[in-house]
Design an enzyme around this catalytic site. Structure first.
Site, PDB file in Angstrom:
ATOM      1  NE  ARG A   1      -3.515  -0.815   2.694  1.00 39.70           N
ATOM      2  CZ  ARG A   1      -3.070  -0.938   3.952  1.00 39.70           C
ATOM      3  NH1 ARG A   1      -2.453   0.063   4.544  1.00 39.70           N
ATOM      4  NH2 ARG A   1      -3.242  -2.054   4.614  1.00 39.70           N
TER       5      ARG A   1
ATOM      6  CE1 TYR B   1     -14.831  16.271 -14.618  1.00 37.07           C
ATOM      7  CE2 TYR B   1     -14.015  15.713 -12.432  1.00 37.07           C
ATOM      8  CZ  TYR B   1     -14.424  15.328 -13.693  1.00 37.07           C
ATOM      9  OH  TYR B   1     -14.395  14.001 -14.020  1.00 37.07           O
TER      10      TYR B   1
ATOM     11  CG  ASP C   1      -9.052  20.073 -11.507  1.00 32.35           C
ATOM     12  OD1 ASP C   1      -8.137  19.821 -12.315  1.00 32.35           O
ATOM     13  OD2 ASP C   1     -10.100  19.403 -11.427  1.00 32.35           O
TER      14      ASP C   1
ATOM     15  CE  LYS D   1     -10.069  13.485 -17.623  1.00 36.04           C
ATOM     16  NZ  LYS D   1     -10.584  14.505 -16.724  1.00 36.04           N
TER      17      LYS D   1
HETATM   18  C1  LIG Z   1     -11.509  14.325 -15.663  1.00 36.08           C
HETATM   19  C2  LIG Z   1     -11.272  15.402 -14.697  1.00 36.08           C
HETATM   20  C3  LIG Z   1     -11.026  15.127 -13.364  1.00 36.08           C
HETATM   21  C4  LIG Z   1     -11.175  13.761 -12.773  1.00 36.08           C
HETATM   22  O1  LIG Z   1     -10.304  12.853 -13.249  1.00 36.08           O
HETATM   23  P1  LIG Z   1     -10.620  11.278 -13.295  1.00 36.08           P
HETATM   24  O2  LIG Z   1      -9.242  10.740 -13.432  1.00 36.08           O
HETATM   25  O3  LIG Z   1     -11.498  11.067 -14.470  1.00 36.08           O
HETATM   26  O4  LIG Z   1     -11.267  10.893 -12.003  1.00 36.08           O
HETATM   27  C5  LIG Z   1     -10.748  16.183 -12.531  1.00 36.08           C
HETATM   28  N1  LIG Z   1     -10.724  17.432 -12.975  1.00 36.08           N
HETATM   29  C6  LIG Z   1     -10.965  17.740 -14.257  1.00 36.08           C
HETATM   30  C7  LIG Z   1     -10.935  19.162 -14.674  1.00 36.08           C
HETATM   31  C8  LIG Z   1     -11.259  16.746 -15.161  1.00 36.08           C
HETATM   32  O5  LIG Z   1     -11.546  17.042 -16.414  1.00 36.08           O
END
Ligand SMILES: *Cc1c(COP(=O)(O)O)cnc(C)c1O
Length: 402
Positions: free
Chosen positions: A62, A116, A188, A213
């Site tokens: 972990r 988001y 973010d 992403k």
């Molecule tokens: C997709 C996304 C997330 C979340 O990511 P996941 O890996 O899909 O959980 C967070 N913030 C933004 C701006 C996103 O587009």
């Protein structure tokens, strides 16, 4: 004396990051260490590891193993001002984990209204259940943001640009004000990544990224990260460990592979996005193009001031409010998949209607024709932009057919 080398530039850092021999051994990439149990040489070794909760000290699965440690170290190396990075099984897990590391019952969280949707849901659901209140603020109104603070405001959640509606906010000013008020600023930073927006250097305390992403870049894995200076890194790490969060070494290895080409992919998809956004501006079917790196966009000034890069994600708004026509547009596209997520090598189109989720801002925006409200978000991949334009042209043609 040996000659002093200049600090490495971004492209070089992307190649070198996380490739310490401790993680790679004699090969180029860190091998995939699949492991739950870590075996100790002796009882003395086991005891020695107990007091050292750091990457690089074997303990148990972990806590990760060299594959995950290499990725965390690579991301830390790419985020100026970071002391460490915690990996999470998804971007949403990173958002929830970071907020839980910072907030306590009775605190108030300020949330940027362009955030988001799952971030908003964490505030409305999980945090509310633990006695943490939230208030949304207009990311473009610095005065309203300042006025939203109260004695109990412990943290601020920013997203810039907002990943649907693309408003860039004045992050340095907002982070500085939060600090003055004794609040923690979290951002973010998925859109720009640390390459395009060094968030900690701009004053934020914690930079959160969905690695699903751009870092992955290939739409085949999910992961998130949070990077911070020493104080918050420790808090993030302990909270994540208590929540039992761990990422698989196979996924960490995929993320490291993606990271090596991320700079090139971001450059190419940004150039294509700008070309396509410029073309969309000339189309009679389009009311607004929302693309911060396009001269003339309302967010262009702040983007140019604060960002050193961008990506292929931007949005536009159709004229007229005909939902069926928008559906014909999207259905006619062949190179753009219809789907969530973004930052992959393949292009995507996503219809969106933010009106119902907004709390502190208007959609359609003030001053727009109220009919012009139907959004389409494009994630521009690595196809030839001329082919993408031709595909979009077919989409517009389909809007007129009945
Ligand atoms: C997709 C996304 C997330 C979340 O990511 P996941 O890996 O899909 O959980 C967070 N913030 C933004 C701006 C996103 O587009």
């Amino acid at each position: 004396m040996s000659k002093q080398r200049p600090p490495h530039r971004t492209a070089t850092r992307l190649v070198e990051a996380g490739r310490d021999k401790r993680w790679t051994g004699p090969v180029v990439n860190p091998p995939v260490w699949r492991a739950s149990t870590h075996l100790y040489e002796s009882e003395a070794d086991r005891k020695a590891a107990l007091g050292d909760n750091n990457d690089g000290t074997f303990y148990y699965g972990r806590r990760g193993a060299p594959t995950q440690w290499a990725l965390a170290e690579a991301l830390t190396g790419l985020e100026p001002g970071a002391h460490g990075t915690v990996l999470y099984p998804s971007g949403v897990a990173a958002i929830a984990g970071a907020l839980m590391a910072v907030l306590r019952p009775d605190d108030v969280l300020l949330v940027s209204d362009n955030s988001y949707e799952p971030s908003r849901n964490i505030a409305r659901g999980l945090l509310k259940k633990w006695g943490i209140e939230h208030r949304f603020f207009d990311p473009l109104d610095l005065e309203a943001y300042r006025a939203a603070f109260c004695d109990k405001t412990r943290a601020v959640w920013l997203e810039s640009p907002g990943s649907l509606t693309m408003e860039v906010c004045d992050v340095p000013a907002m982070a500085a004000f939060a600090r003055e008020q004794g609040a923690v600023s979290l951002i973010d930073n998925t859109w720009a990544t640390s390459l395009g927006f060094p968030a900690l250097e701009h004053g934020c305390d914690i930079s959160v990224t969905s690695l699903t992403k751009h870092v992955s870049g290939h739409s085949d894995m999910m992961m998130g990260s949070a990077s911070a200076g020493e104080r918050w890194y420790r808090a993030l790490r302990l909270t994540s460990q208590q929540l039992g969060q761990v990422v698989s070494p196979d996924d960490a290895s995929l993320a490291l592979r993606g990271l090596r080409t991320m700079g090139l992919r971001l450059e190419q998809s940004t150039a294509s996005a700008v070309e396509i956004a410029q073309w969309l501006k000339t189309r009679p079917e389009v009311a607004h193009v929302l693309c911060p790196m396009l001269p003339g966009d309302g967010s262009y000034g702040l983007w140019q001031r604060d960002f050193t890069g961008a990506c292929g994600l931007f949005s536009f708004v159709l004229k007229g409010g005909d939902e069926a026509a928008r559906a014909r547009f999207v259905d006619a596209l062949e190179l753009f998949g219809i789907g969530y997520s973004w930052g992959g090598y393949e292009s995507l189109a996503l219809p969106f209607d933010p009106a119902s989720i907004r709390a502190a801002t208007e959609w359609p925006r003030a001053g727009w024709d109220p009919e012009d409200r139907l959004g389409v978000r494009l994630s521009i991949g690595l196809e030839d932009p001329k082919d993408l334009v031709a595909d979009l042209e077919c989409g517009f043609a389909a809007m007129k057919e009945l």
